[in-house]
Design an enzyme around this catalytic site. Structure first.
Site, short mmCIF file in Angstrom:
data_model
loop_
_atom_site.label_atom_id
_atom_site.label_comp_id
_atom_site.label_asym_id
_atom_site.label_seq_id
_atom_site.Cartn_x
_atom_site.Cartn_y
_atom_site.Cartn_z
N TYR A 113 42.11 36.81 37.07
CA TYR A 113 42.57 37.80 36.41
C TYR A 113 42.76 39.00 37.29
CZ TYR A 113 43.24 41.67 33.15
OH TYR A 113 43.56 42.99 32.24
N ASP A 122 39.96 40.18 45.29
CA ASP A 122 39.61 41.08 44.21
C ASP A 122 38.25 41.01 43.79
OD1 ASP A 122 39.43 42.03 41.60
OD2 ASP A 122 41.25 41.39 40.78
N LYS A 147 34.93 48.19 38.37
CA LYS A 147 33.81 48.02 37.29
C LYS A 147 32.27 48.67 38.11
CE LYS A 147 36.08 44.46 34.67
NZ LYS A 147 36.77 43.46 35.22
C1 LIG Z 1 38.49 43.79 35.00
C2 LIG Z 1 39.34 43.07 36.21
C3 LIG Z 1 40.48 43.67 36.58
C4 LIG Z 1 41.04 44.89 35.87
O1 LIG Z 1 40.37 46.15 35.76
P1 LIG Z 1 40.64 47.18 34.70
O2 LIG Z 1 39.63 48.51 35.22
O3 LIG Z 1 39.99 46.58 33.65
O4 LIG Z 1 42.15 47.29 34.68
C5 LIG Z 1 41.07 43.29 37.78
N1 LIG Z 1 40.41 42.26 38.52
C6 LIG Z 1 39.25 41.57 38.06
C7 LIG Z 1 38.62 40.55 38.81
C8 LIG Z 1 38.63 42.04 36.94
O5 LIG Z 1 37.52 41.42 36.37
#
Ligand SMILES: *Cc1c(COP(=O)(O)O)cnc(C)c1O
Length: 432
Positions: A147, A240, A268
């Site tokens: 994701y 990511d 995060k």
């Molecule tokens: C949470 C998440 C996102 C998206 O971040 P948001 O601040 O919710 O838009 C992207 N990549 C990873 C791996 C994530 O866990």
């Protein structure tokens, strides 16, 4: 199920459903995957959550990752309060943004410069745009079960049969947007080599410590193969690290694995519980972004002073000792959960600060294997945990986020609850 008072949550949920789609502002909060209604939260204290009915839980969601120091850490609150007293947003640069950028660059070797955004979604969207601009190519390779936020082009799923272009993973995503993405299985070296050879992509985008299908680490050598395939084909490697960054090690997964990114996506933990995220890379690459370069990107609240203050306070509390402590806590929890499971067929997969209890007979190494888990037993176990004062991520396809606020007492309580929750499950016939 073990007892839980939820009359005030139920009343709020009833009202929420007429004003917020599904009663929530982000889908997984609805708890639909574990077959119950959401609990509305009143407050957090360290490792614990207190809901509006006064139920108290050891919290393993911790806002889905940002709260590595637990809830309402005094140093983070002080930093935010001090920043707020000076004004909430200026639309002009502040010292904190420079300090946060310097702090991040001192931790992540491949990041020499960064651009802040308000969400991980924006940061990965910009990372893809930058990779396309830098390479002059359009295709992106991503992995099933990974994701990267709700960007149209990354809400793509593998097509069936011989189709190599991905299909929209949500109504409203165009075939065109999904069609520039190629989705392949995680941990599959042959699929990766074939996709790179066929598509000459602008970028390969991956979570180096995938945690959005539950925690499914790379097999030995797979991250190295990503790096090698990107280099050999002239593609950029986007890692990511929105979850793994500043969590699994001081410098994130790249420090732990030794495999560097061309573009790192962060979120995060970097915002310490306020809305902040970023992308970073080499000076040469990052200077392609406006106003230094031609690739457009902007944000009214990007680098917001409150979010920057929370992020800086959060990072400055994280020294080498913190990571040793978080890894020890996670190991203790993972080991205890394995023991608590008794004869139930579960796999506890963990990395420092992350773990998933998969209801599976064997190790989970791909999204397909995660999807094949016994979701019904997982859901029942989560409901039992809630009734016993433990708040797990309410989905098999998510990771637990133990924090530095989780002490021996909370872990002990969690393991007792987990054992009782397993014991309360109906015994199922092992599948052949
Ligand atoms: C949470 C998440 C996102 C998206 O971040 P948001 O601040 O919710 O838009 C992207 N990549 C990873 C791996 C994530 O866990």
């Amino acid at each position: 199920m073990a007892s839980l008072t939820d009359s005030r949550s139920a009343e709020l949920y009833r009202r929420a459903q007429s004003r917020l789609p599904g009663g929530v502002n982000s889908p997984v909060r609805a708890m639909g995957a574990i077959g119950r209604d959401p609990l509305f939260i009143d407050r957090g204290e360290g490792a614990e959550l207190i809901d509006v009915d006064g139920n108290r839980f050891v919290d393993y969601v911790c806002s889905w990752g940002p709260l590595i120091h637990g809830h309402a850490h005094p140093a983070v609150l002080d930093a935010v309060t001090a920043a707020a007293a000076k004004g909430t947003s200026f639309g002009a640069p502040t010292a904190g943004e420079v300090e946060l950028a310097e702090e991040v660059c001192s931790r992540v070797e491949s990041v020499e410069m960064l651009r802040m955004t308000s969400s991980g979604t924006e940061a990965s969207m910009t990372a893809v745009r930058l990779a396309r601009a830098a390479t002059g190519r359009e295709k992106i390779i991503k992995f099933a079960g990974a994701y990267h936020g709700h960007v149209d082009g990354l809400l793509a799923q593998a097509g069936s049969g011989l189709a190599t272009q991905a299909l929209p993973a949500s109504p409203g995503v165009t075939k065109g947007a999904a069609g520039d993405t190629v989705v392949i299985a995680w941990n599959d070296p042959d699929a990766l080599r074939a996709a790179v050879a066929e598509h000459a992509p602008a970028a390969i985008i991956a979570e180096p410590m995938p945690a959005n299908m539950g925690l499914v680490p790379a097999r030995a050598g797979f991250l190295e193969l990503l790096r090698e395939q990107a280099d050999a084909s002239g593609a950029l490697l986007i890692l990511d690290e929105v979850i793994s960054g500043f969590r699994v090690a001081r410098g994130g997964a790249q420090e732990l694995t030794g495999v560097p990114a061309d573009i790192t996506v962060m979120g995060k933990v970097i915002g310490g519980g306020l809305p902040a995220a970023a992308l970073g890379g080499s000076t040469e690459l990052m200077r392609m972004l406006a106003p230094a370069g031609p690739v457009y990107q902007a944000g009214t609240l990007s680098g917001n002073p409150l979010a920057v203050a929370a992020g800086l306070a959060t990072l400055r509390l994280l020294d080498e000792g913190s990571y040793v402590r978080l890894a020890t806590t996670t190991d203790r929890l993972a080991e205890g959960l394995r023991t608590a499971a008794g004869g139930h067929p579960v796999q506890v997969q963990s990395a420092p600060g992350l773990l998933t209890v998969f209801f599976s007979e064997g190790p989970v190494e791909s999204f397909a294997q995660a999807q094949a888990c016994d979701l019904e037993s997982h859901a029942a176990w989560c409901r039992e945990l809630l009734g016993r004062g433990v708040y797990p991520p309410p989905s098999q396809f998510e990771a637990w986020f133990p924090s530095l606020a989780h002490g021996e007492e909370q872990i002990e309580r969690t393991l007792l609850a987990a054992e009782a929750a397993f014991a309360a499950l109906p015994v199922r016939e092992p599948t052949a």
